[in-house]
Design a protein around this motif. Structure first.
Motif, PDB file in Angstrom:
ATOM      1  N   VAL A 180      45.194   7.355  44.163  1.00  0.00           N
ATOM      2  CA  VAL A 180      45.440   6.299  43.181  1.00  0.00           C
ATOM      3  C   VAL A 180      45.216   4.932  43.829  1.00  0.00           C
ATOM      4  CG1 VAL A 180      47.255   5.152  41.815  1.00  0.00           C
ATOM      5  CG2 VAL A 180      46.951   7.638  41.666  1.00  0.00           C
ATOM      6  N   ASN A 181      45.747   4.762  45.048  1.00  0.00           N
ATOM      7  CA  ASN A 181      45.615   3.474  45.741  1.00  0.00           C
ATOM      8  C   ASN A 181      44.214   3.239  46.296  1.00  0.00           C
ATOM      9  OD1 ASN A 181      48.321   3.139  45.216  1.00  0.00           O
ATOM     10  ND2 ASN A 181      48.985   3.271  47.334  1.00  0.00           N
ATOM     11  N   PHE A 182      43.534   4.315  46.673  1.00  0.00           N
ATOM     12  CA  PHE A 182      42.199   4.219  47.285  1.00  0.00           C
ATOM     13  C   PHE A 182      41.256   5.209  46.600  1.00  0.00           C
ATOM     14  CE2 PHE A 182      45.451   3.290  50.482  1.00  0.00           C
ATOM     15  CZ  PHE A 182      45.143   1.974  50.754  1.00  0.00           C
ATOM     16  N   PRO A 183      40.890   4.929  45.343  1.00  0.00           N
ATOM     17  CA  PRO A 183      40.072   5.878  44.576  1.00  0.00           C
ATOM     18  C   PRO A 183      38.734   6.199  45.248  1.00  0.00           C
ATOM     19  CG  PRO A 183      40.415   3.836  43.335  1.00  0.00           C
ATOM     20  CD  PRO A 183      41.227   3.735  44.572  1.00  0.00           C
ATOM     21  N   SER A 184      38.231   5.298  46.071  1.00  0.00           N
ATOM     22  CA  SER A 184      36.956   5.575  46.753  1.00  0.00           C
ATOM     23  C   SER A 184      37.071   6.774  47.693  1.00  0.00           C
ATOM     24  CB  SER A 184      36.485   4.349  47.531  1.00  0.00           C
ATOM     25  OG  SER A 184      37.449   3.979  48.514  1.00  0.00           O
ATOM     26  N   ALA A 185      38.282   7.127  48.104  1.00  0.00           N
ATOM     27  CA  ALA A 185      38.478   8.281  48.983  1.00  0.00           C
ATOM     28  C   ALA A 185      38.138   9.594  48.276  1.00  0.00           C
ATOM     29  CB  ALA A 185      39.915   8.329  49.493  1.00  0.00           C
ATOM     30  N   LYS A 186      38.218   9.599  46.950  1.00  0.00           N
ATOM     31  CA  LYS A 186      37.935  10.834  46.203  1.00  0.00           C
ATOM     32  C   LYS A 186      36.476  11.266  46.307  1.00  0.00           C
ATOM     33  CE  LYS A 186      39.712   9.451  42.285  1.00  0.00           C
ATOM     34  NZ  LYS A 186      40.085   9.454  40.876  1.00  0.00           N
ATOM     35  N   GLN A 187      35.590  10.353  46.703  1.00  0.00           N
ATOM     36  CA  GLN A 187      34.173  10.690  46.794  1.00  0.00           C
ATOM     37  C   GLN A 187      33.913  11.850  47.751  1.00  0.00           C
ATOM     38  OE1 GLN A 187      31.701   7.744  48.949  1.00  0.00           O
ATOM     39  NE2 GLN A 187      33.647   6.836  49.628  1.00  0.00           N
ATOM     40  N   TYR A 188      34.835  12.085  48.682  1.00  0.00           N
ATOM     41  CA  TYR A 188      34.656  13.144  49.680  1.00  0.00           C
ATOM     42  C   TYR A 188      35.138  14.505  49.195  1.00  0.00           C
ATOM     43  CZ  TYR A 188      33.971   9.056  52.617  1.00  0.00           C
ATOM     44  OH  TYR A 188      33.516   7.877  53.139  1.00  0.00           O
ATOM     45  N   PHE A 189      35.651  14.560  47.970  1.00  0.00           N
ATOM     46  CA  PHE A 189      36.226  15.794  47.444  1.00  0.00           C
ATOM     47  C   PHE A 189      35.544  16.174  46.139  1.00  0.00           C
ATOM     48  CE2 PHE A 189      39.406  13.758  50.051  1.00  0.00           C
ATOM     49  CZ  PHE A 189      39.910  14.809  50.805  1.00  0.00           C
ATOM     50  N   SER A 190      34.572  17.037  46.215  1.00  0.00           N
ATOM     51  CA  SER A 190      33.823  17.416  45.015  1.00  0.00           C
ATOM     52  C   SER A 190      34.728  18.047  43.952  1.00  0.00           C
ATOM     53  CB  SER A 190      32.684  18.371  45.364  1.00  0.00           C
ATOM     54  OG  SER A 190      33.199  19.548  45.966  1.00  0.00           O
ATOM     55  N   GLN A 191      35.778  18.751  44.394  1.00  0.00           N
ATOM     56  CA  GLN A 191      36.637  19.471  43.445  1.00  0.00           C
ATOM     57  C   GLN A 191      37.486  18.550  42.583  1.00  0.00           C
ATOM     58  OE1 GLN A 191      36.942  19.428  46.781  1.00  0.00           O
ATOM     59  NE2 GLN A 191      37.275  21.458  47.631  1.00  0.00           N
ATOM     60  N   PHE A 192      37.839  17.383  43.090  1.00  0.00           N
ATOM     61  CA  PHE A 192      38.693  16.516  42.283  1.00  0.00           C
ATOM     62  C   PHE A 192      38.293  15.046  42.316  1.00  0.00           C
ATOM     63  CE2 PHE A 192      40.943  17.997  46.092  1.00  0.00           C
ATOM     64  CZ  PHE A 192      41.151  16.831  46.805  1.00  0.00           C
ATOM     65  N   LYS A 193      37.040  14.776  42.653  1.00  0.00           N
ATOM     66  CA  LYS A 193      36.641  13.373  42.722  1.00  0.00           C
ATOM     67  C   LYS A 193      36.566  12.686  41.360  1.00  0.00           C
ATOM     68  CE  LYS A 193      31.618  13.977  43.172  1.00  0.00           C
ATOM     69  NZ  LYS A 193      30.533  13.753  44.127  1.00  0.00           N
ATOM     70  N   HIS A 194      36.477  13.466  40.280  1.00  0.00           N
ATOM     71  CA  HIS A 194      36.396  12.861  38.948  1.00  0.00           C
ATOM     72  C   HIS A 194      37.752  12.817  38.244  1.00  0.00           C
ATOM     73  CE1 HIS A 194      32.118  12.689  39.429  1.00  0.00           C
ATOM     74  NE2 HIS A 194      32.073  13.989  39.654  1.00  0.00           N
ATOM     75  N   MET A 195      38.800  13.252  38.931  1.00  0.00           N
ATOM     76  CA  MET A 195      40.135  13.242  38.328  1.00  0.00           C
ATOM     77  C   MET A 195      40.759  11.858  38.473  1.00  0.00           C
ATOM     78  SD  MET A 195      41.891  16.762  39.590  1.00  0.00           S
ATOM     79  CE  MET A 195      41.027  18.313  39.462  1.00  0.00           C
ATOM     80  N   ASP A 196      41.198  11.300  37.345  1.00  0.00           N
ATOM     81  CA  ASP A 196      41.908  10.032  37.375  1.00  0.00           C
ATOM     82  C   ASP A 196      43.362  10.205  36.961  1.00  0.00           C
ATOM     83  OD1 ASP A 196      39.740   8.446  38.225  1.00  0.00           O
ATOM     84  OD2 ASP A 196      38.956   8.393  36.175  1.00  0.00           O
ATOM     85  N   ASP A 197      43.635  11.262  36.232  1.00  0.00           N
ATOM     86  CA  ASP A 197      44.972  11.526  35.728  1.00  0.00           C
ATOM     87  C   ASP A 197      45.823  12.153  36.834  1.00  0.00           C
ATOM     88  OD1 ASP A 197      47.106  11.916  33.915  1.00  0.00           O
ATOM     89  OD2 ASP A 197      46.403  13.957  33.496  1.00  0.00           O
ATOM     90  N   THR A 198      46.963  11.535  37.125  1.00  0.00           N
ATOM     91  CA  THR A 198      47.804  12.046  38.207  1.00  0.00           C
ATOM     92  C   THR A 198      48.361  13.441  37.904  1.00  0.00           C
ATOM     93  OG1 THR A 198      49.703  10.828  37.351  1.00  0.00           O
ATOM     94  CG2 THR A 198      48.436   9.772  39.111  1.00  0.00           C
ATOM     95  N   LEU A 199      48.626  13.727  36.628  1.00  0.00           N
ATOM     96  CA  LEU A 199      49.104  15.077  36.274  1.00  0.00           C
ATOM     97  C   LEU A 199      48.032  16.119  36.536  1.00  0.00           C
ATOM     98  CD1 LEU A 199      51.220  14.742  33.007  1.00  0.00           C
ATOM     99  CD2 LEU A 199      51.909  15.761  35.181  1.00  0.00           C
ATOM    100  N   GLU A 200      46.799  15.767  36.228  1.00  0.00           N
ATOM    101  CA  GLU A 200      45.690  16.675  36.495  1.00  0.00           C
ATOM    102  C   GLU A 200      45.553  16.911  38.002  1.00  0.00           C
ATOM    103  OE1 GLU A 200      40.932  17.146  35.398  1.00  0.00           O
ATOM    104  OE2 GLU A 200      41.931  15.222  35.041  1.00  0.00           O
ATOM    105  N   MET A 201      45.697  15.835  38.783  1.00  0.00           N
ATOM    106  CA  MET A 201      45.634  15.975  40.238  1.00  0.00           C
ATOM    107  C   MET A 201      46.756  16.878  40.739  1.00  0.00           C
ATOM    108  SD  MET A 201      44.809  12.275  41.877  1.00  0.00           S
ATOM    109  CE  MET A 201      44.045  11.043  40.855  1.00  0.00           C
ATOM    110  N   GLU A 202      47.944  16.660  40.191  1.00  0.00           N
ATOM    111  CA  GLU A 202      49.106  17.437  40.620  1.00  0.00           C
ATOM    112  C   GLU A 202      48.915  18.925  40.357  1.00  0.00           C
ATOM    113  OE1 GLU A 202      53.881  17.477  39.726  1.00  0.00           O
ATOM    114  OE2 GLU A 202      52.777  15.627  39.362  1.00  0.00           O
TER     115      GLU A 202
END
Length: 165
Positions: free
Chosen positions: A44-66
């Motif tokens: 959430v604080n560093f969304p650019s970090a998600k680029q390294y995770f193909s499985q959840f890089k498009h998730m923005d919803d914290t519940l979905e991430m959880e």
């Protein structure tokens, strides 16, 4: 100035090692939930970090991430690596080898920018301080700040060995 401070790992005293191990034992008893909380806050604080995770890089919803099994598995790996470091604070060679493996994997296989380790360890301290406020005294915070620097220093040393600038 801050970069120079981050380049040097301060010695963690025996008393600080004990504080780290005591606070960590309470944190690690709840490792999956704490690990997931750390990763969600990190993304959430560093969304650019998600680029390294193909499985959840498009998730923005914290519940979905959880609910993400992949995120939970990565949280377990992160917490397991930190646990190994904490358990072996009195064995500098073991700490160095564990963090070198983490650093090399992230440098060579995953191509993660090393700055994300500084960001992740900062988030880790925030989450632990909030969740375990009574245990996270100023003394504990100081010890964990040294631990954070130790992790970052060893991981970035592995990046340098792997040929990163």
């Amino acid at each position: 100035m801050e970069i120079e401070r981050w380049e040097r790992s301060e010695e963690i005293s025996d008393a600080e090692k004990k504080v780290i191990q005591e606070t960590w034992s309470r944190v690690y008893a709840n490792c999956e939930d704490v690990g997931v909380s750390i990763l969600i806050r990190f993304f959430v604080n560093f969304p650019s970090a998600k680029q390294y995770f193909s499985q959840f890089k498009h998730m923005d919803d914290t519940l979905e991430m959880e609910r993400s099994l992949q995120l939970r598995k990565h949280a377990q790996r992160v917490m397991g690596a930190i646990n190994t470091v904490v358990e072996n604070l009195n064995d500098p060679e073991k700490v160095s080898s564990v963090l070198a493996l983490v650093g090399k994997a992230h440098a060579l296989k995953h191509k993660v920018e090393p700055i994300y380790f500084k960001k992740l360890t900062g988030v880790m301290l925030e989450v632990i301080a909030e969740a375990y406020g009574n245990d996270f005294t100023p003394e504990a915070h100081g010890a964990w700040t040294k631990m954070r620097t130790l992790i970052y220093t060893h991981v970035t040393a592995a990046y340098k060995e792997a040929g990163w600038a």
